[in-house]
Design an enzyme around this catalytic site. Structure first.
Site, short mmCIF file in Angstrom:
data_model
loop_
_atom_site.label_atom_id
_atom_site.label_comp_id
_atom_site.label_asym_id
_atom_site.label_seq_id
_atom_site.Cartn_x
_atom_site.Cartn_y
_atom_site.Cartn_z
N SER A 13 0.81 -1.22 0.00
CA SER A 13 0.00 0.00 0.00
C SER A 13 0.84 1.27 0.00
O SER A 13 0.32 2.35 0.28
CB SER A 13 -0.93 -0.01 1.23
OG SER A 13 -0.14 -0.01 2.41
N SER A 14 2.11 1.19 -0.31
CA SER A 14 2.98 2.37 -0.22
C SER A 14 2.62 3.46 -1.23
O SER A 14 3.01 4.61 -1.05
CB SER A 14 4.45 2.00 -0.36
OG SER A 14 4.75 1.67 -1.69
N MET A 15 1.89 3.13 -2.28
CA MET A 15 1.51 4.14 -3.28
C MET A 15 0.03 4.51 -3.20
O MET A 15 -0.49 5.20 -4.07
CB MET A 15 1.85 3.64 -4.68
CG MET A 15 3.32 3.73 -5.02
SD MET A 15 3.99 5.41 -4.93
CE MET A 15 3.16 6.19 -6.28
N LYS B 163 7.43 3.65 -6.86
CA LYS B 163 7.57 4.89 -6.09
C LYS B 163 7.41 6.09 -7.03
O LYS B 163 7.46 5.95 -8.24
CB LYS B 163 8.94 4.98 -5.40
CG LYS B 163 9.24 3.84 -4.44
CD LYS B 163 8.35 3.82 -3.23
CE LYS B 163 8.68 2.62 -2.35
NZ LYS B 163 7.65 2.36 -1.37
N ASN C 71 1.83 7.04 0.01
CA ASN C 71 1.31 6.73 1.34
C ASN C 71 2.50 6.86 2.31
O ASN C 71 3.03 5.88 2.81
CB ASN C 71 0.71 5.33 1.37
CG ASN C 71 -0.18 5.10 2.56
OD1 ASN C 71 -0.38 5.97 3.39
ND2 ASN C 71 -0.71 3.89 2.64
#
Length: 192
Positions: free
Chosen positions: A51-53, A93, A154
């Protein structure tokens, strides 16, 4: 006499069927070769893991990625792979700064500054939690030529260039930039 005419009609029908089948086979083979060439030399399909993006990209989204004539620019969403990071798997990223830029993170507000200017970032989930998620880098940092500084949208759930294990990313590690999301179909289209 009638039997020979019936046999001739059967042979013609069988010949037409074989010809039609062969034509379909040729068409399918041409399409297959086209897709192999396109996905080998021009674009790739890569899935999002995590979920980093978020909110720009969802976990398990599938993206169309290309490195054809690509030069990294601020704001681009890229897929990269750095040996020894994230089990050598590709990660997604956003490029925040490129070679020669100075990156800074305000320790009070969590604002990201590039060359002294606060970035307008409508795409992020929330600002950086400055007490826990500043990373282990010191700021300000100047991005070396041929490198980029990347962050996930995120911010509080992303391991990115704020952490020395990834740090400044050599442009040669970039596999390509995201052209569009192809799955889920509800998210189909280009990304910003």
């Amino acid at each position: 006499m009638q039997e020979t005419q019936v046999e001739e009609k059967k042979k013609k029908a069988e010949g037409r069927f074989s010809s039609e089948l062969f034509s379909w086979g040729e068409s399918l083979m041409a399409v297959l070769i086209f897709f192999v060439v396109v996905f080998t030399f021009f674009v790739r399909l890569i899935g999002v893991d995590g979920s980093s993006m978020y909110p720009t990209l969802q976990d398990r989204s599938i993206m169309l990625v290309s490195d054809l004539n690509y030069t990294p620019e601020k704001g681009d969403i890229v897929v990269l792979r750095k040996e020894g990071f994230y089990n050598d798997q590709p990660i997604v990223k956003r490029i925040i700064a490129t070679g020669g830029d100075t990156i800074d993170i305000d320790p009070v507000t969590g604002d990201v500054l590039v060359n002294g200017e606060v970035l307008d970032e409508p795409y992020i989930a929330e600002k950086i939690n400055t007490l826990e998620k500043m990373g282990d880098m010191t700021y300000p940092q100047t991005v070396p030529e041929g490198c980029v500084f990347v962050m996930g949208d995120n911010r509080n759930y992303s391991t990115d260039s704020r952490w020395s294990q990834l740090g400044m990313v050599d442009e040669r590690y970039i596999l390509g930039h995201v052209l569009s999301v192809v799955y889920p179909f509800s998210e189909f289209g280009s990304v910003a």
